[in-house]
Scaffold this motif. Structure first.
Motif, PDB file in Angstrom:
ATOM      1  N   LYS A  19       0.817  -1.216   0.000  1.00 28.33           N
ATOM      2  CA  LYS A  19       0.000   0.000   0.000  1.00 28.33           C
ATOM      3  C   LYS A  19       0.856   1.276   0.000  1.00 28.33           C
ATOM      4  N   CYS A  22       1.914   2.000   4.051  1.00 26.73           N
ATOM      5  CA  CYS A  22       2.227   0.934   5.001  1.00 26.73           C
ATOM      6  C   CYS A  22       2.659  -0.290   4.200  1.00 26.73           C
ATOM      7  N   CYS A  24       1.221  -3.251   4.111  1.00 26.67           N
ATOM      8  CA  CYS A  24       0.150  -4.208   3.814  1.00 26.67           C
ATOM      9  C   CYS A  24       0.146  -4.551   2.327  1.00 26.67           C
ATOM     10  N   VAL A  37      -4.818  -5.442   6.456  1.00 28.62           N
ATOM     11  CA  VAL A  37      -4.960  -4.137   7.122  1.00 28.62           C
ATOM     12  C   VAL A  37      -3.968  -4.072   8.286  1.00 28.62           C
ATOM     13  N   CYS A  38      -3.645  -2.852   8.720  1.00 26.70           N
ATOM     14  CA  CYS A  38      -2.729  -2.667   9.842  1.00 26.70           C
ATOM     15  C   CYS A  38      -3.087  -1.350  10.534  1.00 26.70           C
ATOM     16  N   CYS A  41      -3.026   1.781   7.927  1.00 28.31           N
ATOM     17  CA  CYS A  41      -4.112   2.007   6.965  1.00 28.31           C
ATOM     18  C   CYS A  41      -5.484   2.005   7.643  1.00 28.31           C
TER      19      CYS A  41
HETATM   20 ZN    ZN Z   1      -1.726  -1.278   6.302  1.00 22.76          ZN
END
Ligand code: ZN
Ligand code: ADP
Ligand code: MG
Length: 481
Positions: A19, A22, A24, A37-38, A41
Motif C-alpha cells: 500500500k 504501510c 500491507c 490491514v494494519c 491504513c
Molecule cells: Zn496497512
C-alpha cells in the motif's frame, strides 16, 4: 451554438506490491475482508505513514508518458470528509502541489489527431469498500452495509484532464488510450469492471464561444460503454433544460446502470468543504533529475510510436489497433517480422488463428507461451505447401496448449500435405460412391455440390490433401460420369 464540453477525472490503482503508506499487501480480492490491514491504513492514533517509493516511480512514469512536467517539489495534503469507508476521517492526497502537471495525450478521432491536455496527475490513497446489503446495490436501498478495509490505502493516481473533450466518443477513446498506456507502462491493470480504473465525467454545454457552461459531474461509470451512454444521456438532458430556458444546476449525479439515466446525488462540494491542509506526518516529496532520468529510460515504446511504425509498413488502422492492443503482442509481432517479411500475412495469421484461440480460452496474449521462430516455421510450412492451412490451425492449437514443437507434431502425426495423385483418386472414387445424392445433383447441373464433395475428400484425408489438387481431380472425375 450548443457544444458539449467534457473533462475527465480518472483514478487508476497502481499495481504495487504494498500500500501507499504501510507494508500491507495490495491484494484486496483474493483474501477475506479486513485481513490486509494494519494500524496505519486503519488510521489508529499515533501511527506514522511511510511513502511507498515504487508508487512515486509509477506516478512519475505515468506523468512522463503523458508529457507532463514532473514537479521537483510536491507535497501531500489531507482531504477531510466523513464516510464509513475512510477510517482516518481524511484521505492523504495532493492538493495545490501535485507531482505532475501540464501534460497532454493525443487521441485519434475519425482519422484526425486531437490533443487532450492533462491538467494534473497526483498521488493519493484509495478508500475501503462498502458492501450494501439489501434490495439494490446502493446505500439508499440497503438494510445494512458491510465495510472491507483491504482496499484502504492502496495507491492511486488521479489524472485530471482540461475540458478539451467534446463528445462522448472522444471521452471513450481518451479513456481507452489512457488505459492502453498505463498497461504498456505496467503500472496499472486498468481493469474498469474490477474498479482498478475509475472515471468521473464532468460535462457542460457551451452556448457561447469562450464561456464555459455550468457542469455536472457523473459518478459510477464502470465501463467504456457506460461512459459513452452516461455522457449521451447527460448531454441530452442539459440541452433540453437550456432549450426550455431553464438552468443546469452544478451538482454530482449518479449513473444508474439499470435505468440508463443519471440521477442527482448531491450538490457540488467546494474545495473549502474538505478543509484541505498539508499532511504534517509526511515530508515534502523531492524528485531529483537523476530519478526522472532513470524512470524515463524504463518507458517502453508507446502505442503512438508503434502506430507510426506499422502505418509505414502499409497496415490499415484497424489492423494496427489489433497489433498494439497488447504490448506483448506488439513485441511478438516485431520479433516475427524479423523472420518473416510479409506483415499482412503475419497479421492475418495472428488475427485469425491466435486471437480466436485467445478468445476461445479467455486468455490474453501475455498468457501465451509462443516463440516467434516456431510460429513462423509453421506459416512457412503452409507457404511451401508442406501442410494445409486447416492442418496448420490444428497444429498451432496443439502447440499453444502443449508447448510441443509444431514441426514434431507434423512429423509424428504424419500431417504433411498429400499430393499423391493415385492415392487421392482412390479417395475420390470412394467419395463418389458414397455420395450418390450429391453426384446426381452435380449431373443435374448443381455445380455448388463440388464444395461439399471436396469437403468429404478433405475429411477422408484428415485435411491433409492439397485443396487445389483435390478440386481439379474431383472435377475431372465428375465430368467423366
Ligand atoms: Zn496497512
Ligand atoms: P474541481 O477542483 O472543482 O474538481 P477542476 O477545475 O479540478 O474542478 O475540474 C475538475 C474537472 O472538471 C476537470 O477535468 C475539468 O476539465 C472539468 N471541468 C471544469 N469545468 C468544466 C466545465 N465547465 N465543463 C466541463 N468540464 C469541466
Ligand atoms: Mg475534482
Amino acid at each position: 451554438m450548443l457544444k458539449p464540453v467534457i473533462g475527465l477525472e480518472v483514478h487508476a490503482q497502481l499495481s504495487t506490491e504494498t500500500k501507499l503508506f504501510c507494508s500491507c499487501s495490495t491484494d484486496h480480492e483474493n483474501v477475506p475482508p479486513n485481513t490486509n490491514v494494519c494500524p496505519i491504513c486503519m488510521g489508529f492514533p499515533g501511527v506514522l505513514p511511510v511513502l511507498n517509493k515504487k508508487a512515486v516511480e509509477f506516478a512519475i512514469k505515468a506523468g512522463l508518458a503523458l508529457n507532463c512536467e514532473i514537479s521537483n517539489y510536491s507535497k501531500f495534503d489531507r482531504k477531510n470528509y466523513f464516510y464509513p469507508d475512510l477510517p482516518k476521517g481524511y484521505q492523504i492526497s495532493q492538493y495545490d502541489l501535485p507531482l505532475c502537471k501540464n501534460g497532454y495525450l493525443e487521441i485519434f478521432v475519425d482519422g484526425e489527431v486531437k490533443k487532450i491536455r492533462i491538467k494534473r496527475i497526483h498521488l493519493e490513497e484509495d478508500a475501503g469498500k462498502l458492501l450494501h446489503i439489501g434490495t439494490g446495490d446502493r446505500l439508499s436501498e440497503a438494510d445494512y452495509s458491510l465495510v472491507d478495509f483491504n482496499r484502504a490505502g492502496i495507491p492511486l493516481i488521479e489524472i485530471v484532464t482540461e475540458p478539451d473533450i467534446n463528445s462522448p466518443q472522444e471521452a471513450r477513446i481518451f479513456l481507452q488510450e489512457l488505459r492502453l498506456i498505463l498497461r504498456y507502462l505496467e503500472i496499472s491493470s486498468g481493469d474498469m469492471e474490477k474498479g482498478s480504473l475509475r472515471c468521473d465525467a464532468n460535462i457542460s454545454i457551451q452556448t457561447q464561444e469562450g464561456v464555459l457552461g455550468t457542469r455536472t459531474e457523473i459518478k459510477n461509470v464502470n465501463s467504456f460503454y457506460s461512459l459513452e451512454k452516461a455522457l449521451e444521456y447527460e448531454i441530452e438532458r442539459q440541452i433540453e433544460l437550456l432549450k426550455n430556458g431553464e438552468q443546469v444546476i452544478q451538482e454530482t449525479r449518479h449513473w444508474d446502470e439499470k435505468k440508463q439515466k443519471t440521477v442527482s446525488l448531491r450538490g457540488k462540494e467546494e474545495a473549502e468543504d474538505y478543509r484541505y491542509f498539508p499532511e504534517p506526518d509526511l515530508p515534502p516529496l523531492i524528485v531529483t533529475e537523476e530519478m526522472k532520468e532513470k524512470i524515463k529510460k524504463e518507458i517502453p515504446v508507446l502505442p503512438k510510436e508503434l502506430r507510426r511504425k506499422y502505418f509505414a509498413l502499409g497496415l490499415l488502422p484497424n489492423e494496427v489497433e489489433i497489433i498494439i492492443s497488447e504490448r506483448e503482442l506488439a513485441e511478438f509481432f516485431d520479433k516475427s517480422l524479423v523472420l518473416y517479411t510479409n506483415p499482412k500475412n503475419l497479421l492475418n495469421w495472428i488475427s485469425v488463428e491466435i486471437l480466436s484461440y485467445l478468445n476461445d480460452n479467455n486468455m490474453s496474449f501475455k498468457d501465451l507461451n509462443i516463440l516467434p521462430e516456431k510460429f513462423i516455421k509453421l506459416i512457412q510450412m503452409v507457404d511451401k505447401n508442406e501442410i494445409t492451412r486447416p492442418v496448420a490451425k490444428d497444429v498451432l492449437r496443439k502447440y499453444l496448449t502443449t508447448g510441443k514443437d509444431p514441426e514434431k507434431i507434423v512429423e509424428e502425426e504424419g500431417l504433411k500435405t498429400v499430393s499423391d495423385t493415385s492415392y487421392l483418386q482412390e479417395v475420390i472414387q470412394k467419395v463418389i460412391l458414397n455420395n450418390e445424392k450429391a453426384v446426381s445433383d452435380w449431373k443435374k447441373g448443381k455445380k455448388q455440390v463440388l464444395n461439399f464433395l471436396v469437403g468429404q475428400v478433405m475429411k477422408e484425408t484428415k485435411g491433409r490433401a492439397s485443396l487445389d489438387l483435390v478440386k481439379n481431380l474431383l472435377e475431372e472425375e465428375l465430368n467423366k460420369l
